[in-house]
Each structure stands twice: as structure tokens, then as C-alpha cells.
Design a protein around this motif. Sequence first.
Motif, short mmCIF file in Angstrom:
data_model
loop_
_atom_site.label_atom_id
_atom_site.label_comp_id
_atom_site.label_asym_id
_atom_site.label_seq_id
_atom_site.Cartn_x
_atom_site.Cartn_y
_atom_site.Cartn_z
N TYR A 1 0.85 -1.19 0.00
CA TYR A 1 0.00 0.00 0.00
C TYR A 1 0.88 1.24 0.00
CZ TYR A 1 -3.15 3.67 1.33
OH TYR A 1 -3.84 4.84 1.34
N ILE A 2 0.65 2.14 -0.93
CA ILE A 2 1.36 3.41 -1.00
C ILE A 2 0.31 4.51 -0.82
CG2 ILE A 2 2.82 4.91 -2.40
CD1 ILE A 2 3.72 2.42 -3.95
N PRO A 3 0.51 5.43 0.14
CA PRO A 3 -0.50 6.47 0.38
C PRO A 3 -0.67 7.40 -0.81
CG PRO A 3 1.49 6.92 1.62
CD PRO A 3 1.67 5.58 0.98
N THR A 4 -1.81 8.08 -0.88
CA THR A 4 -2.06 9.07 -1.92
C THR A 4 -1.52 10.43 -1.45
OG1 THR A 4 -4.19 9.77 -1.08
CG2 THR A 4 -4.19 7.89 -2.61
N MET B 1 -4.48 14.03 -7.49
CA MET B 1 -4.20 14.12 -6.06
C MET B 1 -4.44 12.78 -5.37
SD MET B 1 -3.41 17.30 -5.01
CE MET B 1 -4.08 17.55 -3.38
N ASN B 2 -5.19 11.88 -6.00
CA ASN B 2 -5.47 10.57 -5.42
C ASN B 2 -4.54 9.48 -5.94
OD1 ASN B 2 -7.60 11.50 -3.80
ND2 ASN B 2 -8.93 11.53 -5.58
N SER B 3 -3.45 9.87 -6.58
CA SER B 3 -2.45 8.91 -7.06
C SER B 3 -1.49 8.56 -5.93
CB SER B 3 -1.65 9.52 -8.20
OG SER B 3 -2.46 9.78 -9.30
N ALA B 4 -0.81 7.44 -6.09
CA ALA B 4 0.21 7.03 -5.11
C ALA B 4 1.26 8.14 -5.00
CB ALA B 4 0.85 5.73 -5.56
N PHE B 5 1.82 8.31 -3.80
CA PHE B 5 2.67 9.47 -3.51
C PHE B 5 3.78 9.07 -2.54
CE2 PHE B 5 3.25 13.60 -1.23
CZ PHE B 5 3.53 14.39 -2.32
N VAL B 6 5.00 9.41 -2.86
CA VAL B 6 6.16 9.11 -2.02
C VAL B 6 6.93 10.41 -1.79
CG1 VAL B 6 8.35 7.87 -1.93
CG2 VAL B 6 6.38 6.78 -2.92
N VAL C 1 -0.48 14.66 2.61
CA VAL C 1 -0.53 16.09 2.95
C VAL C 1 -1.41 16.32 4.18
CG1 VAL C 1 -1.26 18.36 2.12
CG2 VAL C 1 0.05 16.86 0.62
N ARG C 2 -2.51 15.63 4.26
CA ARG C 2 -3.40 15.77 5.41
C ARG C 2 -2.68 15.39 6.71
NH1 ARG C 2 -8.19 12.61 4.07
NH2 ARG C 2 -8.56 14.26 2.57
#
Length: 106
Positions: free
Chosen positions: A6-9, A73-78, A14-15
Amino acid sequence: MKKEPYIPTQTEWVRQFGKPSLILPIKGRWLRKIWSGEKKEEYREDKPYYQRLLEKYRDFPSFTVGFRAGYSMNSAFVVCLCKLKKVKDLKNGEQKKAKNTMFWSF
């Protein structure tokens, strides 16, 4: 079948932690390699767009960069702590290949 981690969005990140200094789009397969630790460097062509974008970070020893899989903004994010490398700091063989390239290492 291997289950993808699982990779956060970007929205989730940001939240919870706040916005990184810089956010750049990247292909999903490269983002997963960064997340797993396989990929330790990212590079972009040394074009006027990136020169303007990175101008304010040149004097910093390191800064945070968020890599997002695509543009949503709902894509995987690192998020990575990055340092800019100058071409003159690379080895001779690497310098020829990287003449017009900007490197980030993390």
C-alpha cells in the motif's frame, strides 16, 4: 500472485504530514521502485523549466520532494529527502552521459 504494497495518496500524505517542498509527477513503476528502495536516484533533463523550479533549492544541502504517480491528487505518492548532484561531482563516464541532466539522490 505477489500483493502490491500500500502506497498512500498525495491527499492522505498532505493531510497527515503537510506539503513537501516540491511535487513532481513520475510513472507508477518508478514510484514503486522508489518506495521499495530499489531506485535511489531520479533525474530530469536540464531544461529552463527545471532550472527555474529548483532555483530556490540550490543553496540547501537537502530538501523534500514528493513524487506522485501521474497528476491526480489521489495517485500514489512518495516523499523523499533529496540532494541535488552537480555533473562535476559525478565520475568521468557518468559525466558524459549526464551532460544535460539534473540528479536527485535520496
